[in-house]
Design a protein around this motif. Structure first.
Motif, short mmCIF file in Angstrom:
data_model
loop_
_atom_site.label_atom_id
_atom_site.label_comp_id
_atom_site.label_asym_id
_atom_site.label_seq_id
_atom_site.Cartn_x
_atom_site.Cartn_y
_atom_site.Cartn_z
N LEU A 1 0.86 -1.18 0.00
CA LEU A 1 0.00 0.00 0.00
C LEU A 1 0.90 1.23 0.00
O LEU A 1 2.12 1.11 0.19
N SER A 2 0.32 2.39 -0.20
CA SER A 2 1.09 3.63 -0.22
C SER A 2 0.39 4.70 0.61
O SER A 2 -0.84 4.76 0.63
N GLU B 1 6.55 -0.26 7.42
CA GLU B 1 7.88 -0.86 7.39
C GLU B 1 8.77 -0.16 6.37
O GLU B 1 8.28 0.36 5.36
N PRO B 2 10.09 -0.19 6.61
CA PRO B 2 11.03 0.44 5.67
C PRO B 2 10.98 -0.22 4.30
O PRO B 2 10.88 -1.43 4.19
N SER B 3 11.06 0.62 3.28
CA SER B 3 11.10 0.13 1.90
C SER B 3 12.07 1.03 1.15
O SER B 3 13.17 1.26 1.63
N ARG B 4 11.64 1.59 0.02
CA ARG B 4 12.51 2.42 -0.81
C ARG B 4 13.28 3.43 0.02
O ARG B 4 12.70 4.28 0.69
N GLU C 1 12.30 4.60 3.61
CA GLU C 1 11.02 5.25 3.87
C GLU C 1 9.99 4.22 4.34
O GLU C 1 9.96 3.09 3.84
N LEU C 2 9.17 4.59 5.31
CA LEU C 2 8.16 3.67 5.83
C LEU C 2 6.94 3.63 4.92
O LEU C 2 6.37 4.67 4.57
N PHE C 3 6.56 2.41 4.53
CA PHE C 3 5.39 2.17 3.69
C PHE C 3 4.41 1.29 4.45
O PHE C 3 4.81 0.43 5.23
N PRO C 4 3.10 1.44 4.18
CA PRO C 4 2.12 0.55 4.80
C PRO C 4 2.09 -0.80 4.08
O PRO C 4 1.98 -0.86 2.86
#
Length: 112
Positions: free
Chosen positions: A34-35, A71-74, A77-80
């Motif tokens: 999700l974003s 959680e961390p992604s790209r 950055e935290l993404f849902p």
């Protein structure tokens, strides 16, 4: 609110089933991607460039409970991320993107 961009046919299947079990990438990664509002245009640019037949879901995170984690992604950055199916009842709006406009531009116009 948080968002899910996906092929319209997958949204149609989810509505019939009462939940979205996830796209192929979601299944591969073990959670539904999700974003957040500020992440959505970048997601459209990176993962949906040139794609048509898309629907943008607006999801109420309060309806997802503890299965939703940021959680961390790209770039850290935290993404849902949703661990488990996305109930159709958690979707407060579904908007088809115009096929003649790049996905990132259509998303930007829809979310302001």
């Amino acid at each position: 609110m948080i968002y899910k961009l996906l092929p319209t046919i997958e949204w149609d299947d989810a509505r019939a089933a009462g939940h979205l079990s996830g796209t192929a990438v979601d299944h591969q990664d073990g959670f539904i991607h999700l974003s957040g509002h500020d992440q959505l245009v970048g997601t459209a640019q990176r993962h949906f460039a040139g794609a048509t037949g898309l629907t943008l879901l607006t999801v109420d995170p309060a309806r997802l409970g503890e299965r939703l984690r940021w959680e961390p992604s790209r770039g850290g950055e935290l993404f849902p991320h949703l661990y488990g199916p996305l109930p159709v009842a958690a979707v407060v709006e579904a908007r088809a993107l115009p096929a003649d406009v790049p996905a990132a531009d259509a998303v930007a116009a829809l979310i302001g």
